[in-house]
Design a protein around this motif. Structure first.
Motif, PDB file in Angstrom:
ATOM      1  N   ASP A 155     -12.984  -6.593  12.360  1.00  0.00           N
ATOM      2  CA  ASP A 155     -12.380  -6.961  11.078  1.00  0.00           C
ATOM      3  C   ASP A 155     -12.948  -6.034  10.005  1.00  0.00           C
ATOM      4  O   ASP A 155     -14.095  -6.185   9.583  1.00  0.00           O
ATOM      5  N   ASP A 157     -12.188  -5.744   6.878  1.00  0.00           N
ATOM      6  CA  ASP A 157     -12.441  -6.456   5.620  1.00  0.00           C
ATOM      7  C   ASP A 157     -13.838  -7.058   5.621  1.00  0.00           C
ATOM      8  O   ASP A 157     -14.608  -6.907   4.658  1.00  0.00           O
ATOM      9  N   LEU A 160     -16.516  -4.243   5.352  1.00  0.00           N
ATOM     10  CA  LEU A 160     -16.686  -3.705   4.008  1.00  0.00           C
ATOM     11  C   LEU A 160     -17.410  -4.688   3.090  1.00  0.00           C
ATOM     12  O   LEU A 160     -18.224  -4.271   2.253  1.00  0.00           O
ATOM     13  N   LYS A 161     -17.158  -5.962   3.254  1.00  0.00           N
ATOM     14  CA  LYS A 161     -17.863  -6.966   2.442  1.00  0.00           C
ATOM     15  C   LYS A 161     -19.356  -6.991   2.783  1.00  0.00           C
ATOM     16  O   LYS A 161     -20.197  -7.346   1.939  1.00  0.00           O
ATOM     17  N   LYS A 178      -4.823   0.738   8.418  1.00  0.00           N
ATOM     18  CA  LYS A 178      -5.606  -0.501   8.350  1.00  0.00           C
ATOM     19  C   LYS A 178      -6.832  -0.361   7.465  1.00  0.00           C
ATOM     20  O   LYS A 178      -7.253  -1.324   6.814  1.00  0.00           O
ATOM     21  N   ASP A 181      -5.765  -0.732   3.866  1.00  0.00           N
ATOM     22  CA  ASP A 181      -5.442  -2.140   3.616  1.00  0.00           C
ATOM     23  C   ASP A 181      -6.697  -2.964   3.350  1.00  0.00           C
ATOM     24  O   ASP A 181      -6.745  -3.789   2.443  1.00  0.00           O
ATOM     25  N   ALA A 182      -7.737  -2.730   4.167  1.00  0.00           N
ATOM     26  CA  ALA A 182      -8.984  -3.474   4.009  1.00  0.00           C
ATOM     27  C   ALA A 182      -9.707  -3.079   2.724  1.00  0.00           C
ATOM     28  O   ALA A 182     -10.283  -3.929   2.026  1.00  0.00           O
ATOM     29  N   LEU A 185      -8.578  -4.779  -0.578  1.00  0.00           N
ATOM     30  CA  LEU A 185      -9.097  -6.128  -0.786  1.00  0.00           C
ATOM     31  C   LEU A 185     -10.503  -6.125  -1.367  1.00  0.00           C
ATOM     32  O   LEU A 185     -10.944  -7.128  -1.939  1.00  0.00           O
ATOM     33  N   ASN A 186     -11.203  -5.001  -1.217  1.00  0.00           N
ATOM     34  CA  ASN A 186     -12.610  -4.937  -1.617  1.00  0.00           C
ATOM     35  C   ASN A 186     -12.880  -4.048  -2.827  1.00  0.00           C
ATOM     36  O   ASN A 186     -14.038  -3.840  -3.189  1.00  0.00           O
ATOM     37  N   ASN A 212      -1.454  -4.642   1.262  1.00  0.00           N
ATOM     38  CA  ASN A 212      -2.224  -5.182   0.140  1.00  0.00           C
ATOM     39  C   ASN A 212      -2.084  -4.372  -1.146  1.00  0.00           C
ATOM     40  O   ASN A 212      -2.976  -4.381  -1.994  1.00  0.00           O
ATOM     41  N   CYS A 215      -2.857  -5.442  -4.830  1.00  0.00           N
ATOM     42  CA  CYS A 215      -4.212  -5.350  -5.404  1.00  0.00           C
ATOM     43  C   CYS A 215      -4.274  -4.269  -6.489  1.00  0.00           C
ATOM     44  O   CYS A 215      -5.094  -4.359  -7.405  1.00  0.00           O
TER      45      CYS A 215
END
Length: 287
Positions: A155, A157, A160-161, A178, A181-182, A185-186, A212, A215
């Motif tokens: 994953d 996302d 990266l978090k 991908k 996209d991730a 979100l960040n 995404n 965003c």
């Protein structure tokens, strides 16, 4: 002195196959009728995958003045990749000290330089790559604060978090799909994304969609495409800044060199599977 060709820019060739594939190369002038170039001059620019090239647009070539660094650098850190990293990072990303920077394909010809520019600018920088060897290089050779193998992350996302708990100020985009996209979100509010390349999409019959993009609106993110040819008129400024840093050991660079023109096709294919470590080069002829 070696005649060297790059592999990452060698996409142009005629559909009927009557002309060789071309790419950035370092060459020595053997004959010239142009007033700005003389026999024996060292140059870099677009040449063919061949031992000798007939150059019909010499105004697109740069004469090599500084030979106290490896000549291969002129199709690497002092050529198109280096200029791309420099102008895209400083002109498009506009970094500020203390900001967070994420670089995808970070061990590649451009990414490895971007990460070092980010550190020199006082940023926190994390890179992604496709093997443990490359991740180790990012952290131990190029000075990235951290790095991860995207192939081991189910994953992106979540990954990266883990590295950017408060979000990303600057994303230097080399991959697309991908990963983009991730990243969206960040991103932090008013973050910047420099779209330098999207290597994950180049060979797909049906490119992946990005889901995404909203965003960009909610976070007021600025995403801008980049073409280094728009900045070639400032090439001398780039050399003035980067050459001293190379000589002082503040910037390092890794090349992946293959011998022989017959090895060029395999070297090119290897780029898309991530086989190369650093800038992929082919030595065509030794003087």
């Amino acid at each position: 002195m070696a005649r060297v060709l790059t592999m990452e820019e060698c996409t142009r060739h005629r559909a009927n196959g009557s002309l060789p594939i071309t790419g950035n190369g370092v060459a020595k002038v053997v004959h010239s009728t142009h007033p700005n170039f003389n026999k024996g001059d060292l140059v870099w620019g677009i040449t063919g995958w061949e031992e000798y090239s007939l150059i019909k647009s010499p105004e697109t070539f740069f004469k090599i003045q500084h030979t106290d660094v490896p000549l291969s650098y002129y199709i690497g850190i002092l050529g198109l990749p280096g200029a791309t990293a420099y102008f895209c990072f400083y002109e498009v990303c506009s970094p500020k000290k203390g900001e967070t920077v994420f670089v995808s394909a970070a061990s590649g010809a451009v990414g490895q330089i971007v990460g070092q520019f980010a550190k020199l600018s006082g940023c926190y920088v994390v890179g992604s790559a496709g093997s443990k060897e490359k991740v180790d290089l990012l952290k131990n050779k190029f000075g990235f604060d951290d790095a991860f193998n995207y192939k081991e992350e189910p994953d992106l996302d979540v990954a990266l978090k883990r590295y950017f708990r408060d979000g990303i100020d600057i994303y230097f985009e080399n991959v697309g799909g991908k990963m983009l996209d991730a990243v969206l979100l960040n991103m932090k509010i008013r973050g910047r994304i420099a779209a330098c390349g999207m290597i994950s999409q180049y060979n797909l019959e049906q490119p992946e969609g990005v889901h995404n993009l909203f965003c960009l609106t909610t976070k007021r993110i600025r995403m801008e495409g980049f073409n280094v040819f728009d900045y070639y008129h400032n090439y001398s400024k780039f050399l003035e800044v980067v050459l001293p840093k190379i000589k002082e050991g503040k910037i390092t660079y890794i090349e992946d060199i293959t011998e022989g023109l017959e090895s060029a096709p395999a070297a090119l294919i290897g780029i898309f599977s991530g086989r190369n470590v650093g800038k992929q080069l082919v030595v065509v002829a030794h003087e």
